[in-house]
Design a protein around this motif. Sequence first.
Motif, PDB file in Angstrom:
ATOM      1  N   VAL A 130       0.786   5.525   3.112  1.00 36.50           N
ATOM      2  CA  VAL A 130      -0.113   4.883   2.140  1.00 36.50           C
ATOM      3  C   VAL A 130       0.568   4.763   0.782  1.00 36.50           C
ATOM      4  N   ALA A 131       1.269   5.824   0.377  1.00 33.13           N
ATOM      5  CA  ALA A 131       1.972   5.803  -0.910  1.00 33.13           C
ATOM      6  C   ALA A 131       3.011   4.692  -0.938  1.00 33.13           C
ATOM      7  N   LEU A 132       3.772   4.555   0.139  1.00 32.37           N
ATOM      8  CA  LEU A 132       4.783   3.497   0.213  1.00 32.37           C
ATOM      9  C   LEU A 132       4.135   2.119   0.186  1.00 32.37           C
ATOM     10  N   ALA A 133       2.998   1.965   0.859  1.00 30.60           N
ATOM     11  CA  ALA A 133       2.291   0.684   0.869  1.00 30.60           C
ATOM     12  C   ALA A 133       1.799   0.314  -0.524  1.00 30.60           C
ATOM     13  N   VAL A 134       1.310   1.301  -1.289  1.00 34.30           N
ATOM     14  CA  VAL A 134       0.828   1.041  -2.655  1.00 34.30           C
ATOM     15  C   VAL A 134       1.977   0.594  -3.553  1.00 34.30           C
ATOM     16  N   VAL A 135       3.103   1.297  -3.467  1.00 34.77           N
ATOM     17  CA  VAL A 135       4.260   0.937  -4.291  1.00 34.77           C
ATOM     18  C   VAL A 135       4.757  -0.458  -3.927  1.00 34.77           C
ATOM     19  N   SER A 136       4.806  -0.771  -2.644  1.00 34.12           N
ATOM     20  CA  SER A 136       5.257  -2.090  -2.191  1.00 34.12           C
ATOM     21  C   SER A 136       4.314  -3.194  -2.660  1.00 34.12           C
TER      22      SER A 136
END
Length: 374
Positions: free
Chosen positions: A194-200
């Motif tokens: 989820v964290a990676l998806a938000v940053v992306s």
Amino acid sequence: MTVRILQNPWRLLLAINAAVIVGVFIHKIQLPPYVPYIHLLVDYHFGFIKRALIGAIVALVTAKVPVWLVFALGGVTWLVTLGLFSRIFQKTFGFTAKTLPLFVFMAGSPFFLKNFMQTLGHFDIYGCALALVLMLMPARSLLFVATAALLSIVLVLIHHIHLLMYVPTIITIVVVRHYLTHGCNRTNIAFGSVALAVVSALFFAAQFWGTMPIPEADFVAYLKTRMADPSRTDLLQFAYIWYQPLAKEVLDTWGRLPHNILGVPVFAALIWLHAPLWRFFANLIGALASEMHRRLIIAALIGISFAYLVMFAMVFDYSRWISNWAVCMFLILHAVKMLPAARETPLIPAEDRNTNIFGLIITLIPRVGIIRPF
């Protein structure tokens, strides 16, 4: 005494590096800070836009931005980065006569602190500094993963190209320091995803919806109201950056490619001059106790390098990109050292003649540059 210096010259090389850095700083402050200065003027006055976080923070402190603030802010950031790197090196390897060659090959590399001095005021160094913070802080819980995500968001708001420049290295640091150390379960994998998806998602928002919503003439007029000296209109010539679409950036990069590609042999030679360091890095990976760890590190290095290849295709600041790629390798080297090893890896030899020659050459090279070598 002369014989002693010639046999073990690394303290002398460290002193020469310090003198070279001072020289680069004196040269740098005499140059007009075209790109760094305008970044201090741009804020969120007209809504969400790319490359505006630093300017927005400056706007909270002062309504008028003097030119000297570029060098003051950049200088403080540089000193903080030096301190953070020295601390992580001390924590990982320690400062002894045997580790001094390793420190000189990294801290004295023209790719690293010397080039950050040459690019003083640019945004690259923030990625390195925040990655070093993650290397030093405890990594025992999901708070570490959340902090890494928050710092990645900050970097993307500073400049969205950090998604390719330092976020892959930050991901590697998180995997090495948290997931490989404390294990993977459904909760922490979901949290990280989820964290990676938000940053992306933030990256794509900045890239495709972060352009300035008003005419360029009105934008420039607003920037003049934030300048301590509005007569310095020459410092506003890069205002078009906030209007230029990705397709135009790629077109400009490929248009310059035939000329800029001539610097590749120089970059290759500079990388080769770090051969003792790369051998040590390869031996460090080979000494890891787990085959899975070795494969993951190699995959991470390939992924980080691929991200830089994408940057090479998109933006033509090649000297900066190759320098930051090398810095990412230095950071991953420290991360690898934190993993369990099956055997001790011999350090870079302090009295080897070829190593001494390579160390002297990289010490005397003042920086790599911004676009083309030197």
